[in-house]
Motif scaffolding. Structure first.
Motif, PDB file in Angstrom:
ATOM      1  N   UNK A  76       0.829  -1.210   0.000  1.00  0.00           N
ATOM      2  CA  UNK A  76       0.000   0.000   0.000  1.00  0.00           C
ATOM      3  C   UNK A  76       0.861   1.257   0.000  1.00  0.00           C
ATOM      4  N   UNK A  77       1.885   1.279   0.849  1.00  0.00           N
ATOM      5  CA  UNK A  77       2.775   2.439   0.916  1.00  0.00           C
ATOM      6  C   UNK A  77       3.533   2.608  -0.397  1.00  0.00           C
ATOM      7  N   UNK A  78       4.049   1.532  -0.954  1.00  0.00           N
ATOM      8  CA  UNK A  78       4.815   1.627  -2.197  1.00  0.00           C
ATOM      9  C   UNK A  78       3.956   2.150  -3.336  1.00  0.00           C
ATOM     10  N   UNK A  79       2.706   1.726  -3.401  1.00  0.00           N
ATOM     11  CA  UNK A  79       1.807   2.236  -4.447  1.00  0.00           C
ATOM     12  C   UNK A  79       1.614   3.741  -4.284  1.00  0.00           C
ATOM     13  N   UNK A  80       1.447   4.202  -3.052  1.00  0.00           N
ATOM     14  CA  UNK A  80       1.295   5.648  -2.821  1.00  0.00           C
ATOM     15  C   UNK A  80       2.553   6.403  -3.212  1.00  0.00           C
ATOM     16  N   UNK A  81       3.708   5.883  -2.823  1.00  0.00           N
ATOM     17  CA  UNK A  81       4.969   6.552  -3.138  1.00  0.00           C
ATOM     18  C   UNK A  81       5.235   6.553  -4.641  1.00  0.00           C
ATOM     19  N   UNK A  82       4.938   5.448  -5.310  1.00  0.00           N
ATOM     20  CA  UNK A  82       5.131   5.374  -6.759  1.00  0.00           C
ATOM     21  C   UNK A  82       4.177   6.315  -7.483  1.00  0.00           C
ATOM     22  N   UNK A  83       2.966   6.450  -6.981  1.00  0.00           N
ATOM     23  CA  UNK A  83       1.997   7.368  -7.584  1.00  0.00           C
ATOM     24  C   UNK A  83       2.507   8.798  -7.523  1.00  0.00           C
ATOM     25  N   UNK A  84       3.035   9.196  -6.363  1.00  0.00           N
ATOM     26  CA  UNK A  84       3.580  10.552  -6.230  1.00  0.00           C
ATOM     27  C   UNK A  84       4.772  10.765  -7.147  1.00  0.00           C
ATOM     28  N   UNK A  85       5.574   9.715  -7.331  1.00  0.00           N
ATOM     29  CA  UNK A  85       6.761   9.820  -8.186  1.00  0.00           C
ATOM     30  C   UNK A  85       6.435   9.617  -9.667  1.00  0.00           C
ATOM     31  N   UNK A  86       5.157   9.399  -9.967  1.00  0.00           N
ATOM     32  CA  UNK A  86       4.702   9.147 -11.327  1.00  0.00           C
ATOM     33  C   UNK A  86       5.455   7.974 -11.964  1.00  0.00           C
ATOM     34  N   UNK A  87       5.487   6.871 -11.211  1.00  0.00           N
ATOM     35  CA  UNK A  87       6.145   5.661 -11.686  1.00  0.00           C
ATOM     36  C   UNK A  87       5.161   4.495 -11.628  1.00  0.00           C
ATOM     37  N   UNK A  88       5.182   3.623 -12.632  1.00  0.00           N
ATOM     38  CA  UNK A  88       4.397   2.386 -12.519  1.00  0.00           C
ATOM     39  C   UNK A  88       5.048   1.449 -11.520  1.00  0.00           C
ATOM     40  N   UNK A  89       4.243   0.606 -10.898  1.00  0.00           N
ATOM     41  CA  UNK A  89       4.767  -0.407  -9.982  1.00  0.00           C
ATOM     42  C   UNK A  89       3.937  -1.675 -10.167  1.00  0.00           C
ATOM     43  N   UNK A  90       4.607  -2.809 -10.049  1.00  0.00           N
ATOM     44  CA  UNK A  90       3.921  -4.091 -10.192  1.00  0.00           C
ATOM     45  C   UNK A  90       3.344  -4.508  -8.844  1.00  0.00           C
ATOM     46  N   UNK A  91       2.463  -5.507  -8.869  1.00  0.00           N
ATOM     47  CA  UNK A  91       1.904  -6.075  -7.650  1.00  0.00           C
ATOM     48  C   UNK A  91       1.832  -7.585  -7.801  1.00  0.00           C
ATOM     49  N   UNK A  92       1.589  -8.258  -6.682  1.00  0.00           N
ATOM     50  CA  UNK A  92       1.553  -9.719  -6.723  1.00  0.00           C
ATOM     51  C   UNK A  92       0.139 -10.270  -6.736  1.00  0.00           C
ATOM     52  N   UNK A  93      -0.874  -9.419  -6.581  1.00  0.00           N
ATOM     53  CA  UNK A  93      -2.255  -9.875  -6.703  1.00  0.00           C
ATOM     54  C   UNK A  93      -3.157  -8.716  -7.107  1.00  0.00           C
ATOM     55  N   UNK A  94      -4.331  -9.074  -7.637  1.00  0.00           N
ATOM     56  CA  UNK A  94      -5.184  -8.095  -8.306  1.00  0.00           C
ATOM     57  C   UNK A  94      -5.733  -7.020  -7.373  1.00  0.00           C
ATOM     58  N   UNK A  95      -5.882  -7.320  -6.081  1.00  0.00           N
ATOM     59  CA  UNK A  95      -6.429  -6.318  -5.164  1.00  0.00           C
ATOM     60  C   UNK A  95      -5.567  -5.067  -5.104  1.00  0.00           C
ATOM     61  N   UNK A  96      -4.263  -5.218  -5.280  1.00  0.00           N
ATOM     62  CA  UNK A  96      -3.383  -4.046  -5.283  1.00  0.00           C
ATOM     63  C   UNK A  96      -3.498  -3.274  -6.594  1.00  0.00           C
ATOM     64  N   UNK A  97      -3.827  -3.967  -7.676  1.00  0.00           N
ATOM     65  CA  UNK A  97      -4.045  -3.277  -8.953  1.00  0.00           C
ATOM     66  C   UNK A  97      -5.268  -2.380  -8.838  1.00  0.00           C
ATOM     67  N   UNK A  98      -6.294  -2.878  -8.194  1.00  0.00           N
ATOM     68  CA  UNK A  98      -7.492  -2.074  -7.972  1.00  0.00           C
ATOM     69  C   UNK A  98      -7.169  -0.809  -7.189  1.00  0.00           C
ATOM     70  N   UNK A  99      -6.123  -0.873  -6.347  1.00  0.00           N
ATOM     71  CA  UNK A  99      -5.744   0.275  -5.532  1.00  0.00           C
ATOM     72  C   UNK A  99      -4.696   1.165  -6.190  1.00  0.00           C
ATOM     73  N   UNK A 100      -4.288   0.838  -7.423  1.00  0.00           N
ATOM     74  CA  UNK A 100      -3.418   1.767  -8.134  1.00  0.00           C
ATOM     75  C   UNK A 100      -2.155   1.224  -8.734  1.00  0.00           C
ATOM     76  N   UNK A 101      -1.773  -0.029  -8.419  1.00  0.00           N
ATOM     77  CA  UNK A 101      -0.621  -0.617  -9.105  1.00  0.00           C
ATOM     78  C   UNK A 101      -0.951  -0.765 -10.592  1.00  0.00           C
TER      79      UNK A 101
END
Length: 318
Positions: free
Chosen positions: A225-250
């Motif tokens: 969750x924290x990494x997705x927020x930090x990557x969003x601020x940095x305007x960077x894509x980030x991968x995730x290991x399951x779909x629930x994190x994609x729904x939250x912005x990965x």
């Protein structure tokens, strides 16, 4: 430190003559889908929390797992359901010295045989058994990353040196990056906690990397969750290991679907409560994986996802 999410509390809401099932998971930034699916399946099998079974759910910080497992042992619960490696190891250690060890049902460990949880998948021969799926899929995750982001060249790779899995995964990851049609440059950064992650993202220069990748399981489990927020601020894509994190912005995920893992795990709990020893219950592998994409994230980052990748995805968030 302890974050309950459903289920009974320590005092219990039902009479102590009903069986008690203790469920523990490390990773307080989320609740695994395998917990509600297990609870729902148990009810279908005739076990209703608060009526004829007591479900004690604990969502924990990593350092709390050992103490909580020991507490469950002192309380003489009937079954421990342990989600992910840290909880499984804590439950295994806490029950190791018992004359009649409490049965443990493990869900989505990295590798039950390699990690010494069972003697073999067909004959566990111990007080542990359960369900697992593929987790070390970094080569496929990198392949999908480059297909989704054609301009991907430099990847901020976050590793936790304190996670034993890092040493195993890093050579696989490096080899996969080198074998891609356009080999990736890996920018490794060490992080073991939230402060490390904030420092790393805060120090990035504009254009220094094209994407971020959480390699160590401990980081994916505790800090997605924290990494997705930090990557969003940095305007960077980030991968995730399951779909629930994609729904939250990965940007995307590739990994197991935890819902069927939980439903399968409920069958083990049911069998044990009905008197079957865990040693007589073969470990089940659920090999299916899911590929999910967030097109809203892609649009925000200026990434044009190829149409064939959208068709290929099992789940698309728009």
């Amino acid at each position: 430190m302890l974050a309950g999410c459903g289920g009974s509390d320590d005092e219990g809401s039902v009479s102590q003559d009903v069986p008690r099932v203790a469920l523990m998971h490390v990773g307080t930034d989320h609740v695994p889908p395998s917990w509600p699916s297990l609870k729902d399946r148990l009810e279908e099998l005739g076990w209703t929390d608060g009526r004829n079974v007591e479900l004690i759910w604990r969502n924990l910080e990593p350092e709390a797992a050992e103490v909580e497992a020991q507490t469950f042992v002192r309380q003489r619960v009937d079954v421990i359901v342990a989600y992910e490696d840290t909880s499984i190891a804590a439950a295994q250690d806490a029950t190791a010295g018992m004359q009649e060890p409490i049965p443990i049902v493990f869900l989505h460990p990295s590798d039950p045989v390699r990690d010494g949880l069972v003697a073999s998948l067909s004959r566990p021969d111990r007080n542990l058994t359960g369900v697992y799926g593929p987790r070390d899929v970094v080569a496929k995750q990198l392949e999908l990353y480059q297909l989704l982001v054609p301009d991907l060249r430099r990847v901020l790779t976050l590793i936790d040196p304190s996670d034993p899995a890092t040493e195993r995964l890093l050579p696989q990851y490096r080899a996969a990056a080198a074998q891609l049609p356009r080999p990736l440059q890996l920018e490794l950064r060490r992080a073991s906690n939230a402060d490390d992650l904030r420092r790393i993202f805060g120090s990035l220069r504009s254009g220094e990397v094209d994407g971020a990748f959480l390699l160590s399981p401990s980081l994916r489990l505790n800090h997605s969750a924290l990494t997705i927020r930090l990557a969003t601020r940095a305007r960077l894509p980030v991968q995730a290991h399951r779909k629930e994190w994609v729904e939250q912005g990965a940007l995307y995920s590739y990994g197991i679907d935890l819902d069927p893992i939980g439903r399968a795990g409920a069958r083990y709990v049911d069998s044990i409560l009905e008197g079957t020893p865990p040693a007589d219950l073969p470990v089940e592998e659920i090999p299916e994986t899911e590929f999910a994409i967030n097109l809203a994230t892609a649009a925000r980052l200026g990434i044009k996802v190829p149409q064939d990748m959208i068709i290929r995805a099992d789940k698309v968030y728009r």
